[in-house]
Design an enzyme around this catalytic site. Structure first.
Site, PDB file in Angstrom:
ATOM      1  N   GLU A  90      25.931  14.393   8.965  1.00  0.00           N
ATOM      2  CA  GLU A  90      25.673  15.422   7.958  1.00  0.00           C
ATOM      3  C   GLU A  90      25.708  16.823   8.560  1.00  0.00           C
ATOM      4  O   GLU A  90      26.111  17.778   7.878  1.00  0.00           O
ATOM      5  CB  GLU A  90      24.331  15.167   7.274  1.00  0.00           C
ATOM      6  CG  GLU A  90      24.330  13.952   6.366  1.00  0.00           C
ATOM      7  CD  GLU A  90      23.117  13.893   5.457  1.00  0.00           C
ATOM      8  OE1 GLU A  90      22.293  14.835   5.489  1.00  0.00           O
ATOM      9  OE2 GLU A  90      22.985  12.908   4.706  1.00  0.00           O
ATOM     10  N   HIS A 123       0.875  -1.172   0.000  1.00  0.00           N
ATOM     11  CA  HIS A 123       0.000   0.000   0.000  1.00  0.00           C
ATOM     12  C   HIS A 123       0.914   1.225   0.000  1.00  0.00           C
ATOM     13  O   HIS A 123       1.931   1.231   0.708  1.00  0.00           O
ATOM     14  CB  HIS A 123      -0.896   0.009   1.245  1.00  0.00           C
ATOM     15  CG  HIS A 123      -2.000   1.017   1.185  1.00  0.00           C
ATOM     16  ND1 HIS A 123      -3.271   0.711   0.726  1.00  0.00           N
ATOM     17  CD2 HIS A 123      -2.036   2.326   1.518  1.00  0.00           C
ATOM     18  CE1 HIS A 123      -4.025   1.795   0.780  1.00  0.00           C
ATOM     19  NE2 HIS A 123      -3.301   2.783   1.262  1.00  0.00           N
ATOM     20  N   HIS A 138       2.692   4.146   1.156  1.00  0.00           N
ATOM     21  CA  HIS A 138       2.771   4.791   2.475  1.00  0.00           C
ATOM     22  C   HIS A 138       4.216   5.047   2.845  1.00  0.00           C
ATOM     23  O   HIS A 138       5.145   4.535   2.219  1.00  0.00           O
ATOM     24  CB  HIS A 138       2.104   3.929   3.556  1.00  0.00           C
ATOM     25  CG  HIS A 138       2.880   2.689   3.912  1.00  0.00           C
ATOM     26  ND1 HIS A 138       2.947   1.580   3.101  1.00  0.00           N
ATOM     27  CD2 HIS A 138       3.637   2.390   5.007  1.00  0.00           C
ATOM     28  CE1 HIS A 138       3.685   0.648   3.674  1.00  0.00           C
ATOM     29  NE2 HIS A 138       4.131   1.111   4.830  1.00  0.00           N
TER      30      HIS A 138
END
Length: 366
Positions: free
Chosen positions: A194, A176, A178
């Site tokens: 980062e 599905h 999502h």
């Protein structure tokens, strides 16, 4: 380590060619190196073959807990939603009220508090759709919901991680469309890394790292996959996964909620174009893990986060076909990440693919 620059004469004679000779490339975002061994892609494959994703996913399944009207594991019944739908993860990895661990009795055995919330966001009520098959308006609604969640959860939490695991190969248990959204009281490892590298680059060079990188890639073109007036997608110079891409804005943007209306529209467009190319590569619903990285939130909202540049990572595992994937094992786990295909070769292949989905082409010709 410092590999020889491209084009220099190597010991033993011969001129270096990136598509033929092994070499290492530096990833400034992670402050590490990747080994590129393009000649290895010619070797025969006799290893594991993956099962292609099913093409006959039902549009609605009462046993799929993400469908409208379905009953989830905790007994909750989903509403008959018609657009995006956000709900608390029934089995969260982070909870807001977890007790703190006690003090450590030794520096080798440290623990720290970890609190947060986990949510699931359905993109569409139909299980047989994925993002590349959704309309631009529907993708734009997903982007708006992402921005709202980052703003809402980021008011309280230090980091909000949006990520999509697409396909069973990437651990997705429910067919599905999502994603998941995890908000945490701490800065996770990748975000910490980062934050450090981007902060250091701005301090040393006076410009945000990924803003400069996007400008460079827009000029060089060789790793460019798709672009529009606000965004570009590249196979990064330092890519580790075969068809890994990096989605970057052209202007300096720190967080998803900072995008203007036009940038959200053009983001929907470039996401659709990229994901159609991914599906067209092997004519299969292309598996990947993707996620957004932007400036930290919570207490960081009061700090200068100008070193950050919003970006999305796409990490797809497929290498040669819909059934042959790249494995990160052995040398990659114990020594250094290695790739076979050069980023330039991967970008050229993606760039040359049509921007009409193979399923739509099949309908038009039938």
């Amino acid at each position: 380590m410092e590999p020889s620059p491209a084009g220099e004469e190597e010991e033993g004679g011969g001129r270096f060619c990136a598509s033929e000779h092994q070499h290492a490339r530096y990833n400034p975002l992670r402050d590490d190196w990747v080994l590129v061994s393009a000649h290895r892609v010619k070797r025969p494959w006799h290893g594991q073959l993956e099962k292609p994703p099913p093409e006959d996913v039902p549009r609605w399944d009462p046993n799929n807990p993400l469908c409208p009207g379905a009953t989830r594991a905790n007994g909750e019944v989903n509403p008959q939603y018609e657009g995006t739908f956000v709900f608390p993860n029934d089995f969260p990895a982070l909870q807001p009220d977890a007790p703190e661990p006690g003090d450590s009795d030794h520096p080798l055995f440290r623990a720290a508090a970890a609190r947060g919330v986990c949510k699931v966001m359905c993109f569409h009520p139909w299980s047989d759709l994925t993002l590349p098959l959704m309309s631009l308006a529907e993708i734009r609604a997903v982007i708006d919901a992402w921005a709202e969640l980052v703003a809402e959860l980021g008011a309280s939490y230090t980091w909000v991680q949006i990520f999509e695991n697409k396909g069973a190969m990437m651990g997705c248990s429910n067919p599905h469309p999502h994603c998941q959204v995890w908000a945490s009281s701490f800065l996770p490892n990748e975000a910490c890394l980062e934050d450090r590298t981007q902060r250091q680059h701005l301090s040393q060079h006076g410009v945000p790292m990924l803003l400069e990188y996007a400008e460079q890639e827009a000029q060089r073109k060789e790793r460019l996959v798709v672009e529009n007036e606000d965004w570009l997608v590249v196979v990064p110079y330092w890519a580790t996964w075969p068809y890994q891409t990096l989605l970057l804005p052209r202007r300096h943007v720190c967080r998803l909620q900072d995008l203007c209306e036009g940038e959200r529209d053009s983001l929907a467009s470039i996401m659709q174009r990229l994901l159609i190319k991914y599906d067209n590569l092997f004519e299969v619903s292309f598996p990947y893990s993707m996620g957004w990285h932007g400036a930290p939130t919570g207490p960081y909202l009061e700090e200068d986060c100008g070193h950050w540049q919003l970006h999305a990572h796409y990490y797809p595992p497929l290498l040669r076909s819909a059934t042959v994937r790249k494995f990160m094992v052995g040398y990659e786990m114990l020594a250094q990440v290695q790739r076979d295909l050069t980023p330039e070769q991967a970008a050229e292949r993606l760039r040359s693919l049509p921007e009409v989905h193979y399923k739509q082409r099949a309908k038009e010709t039938s």
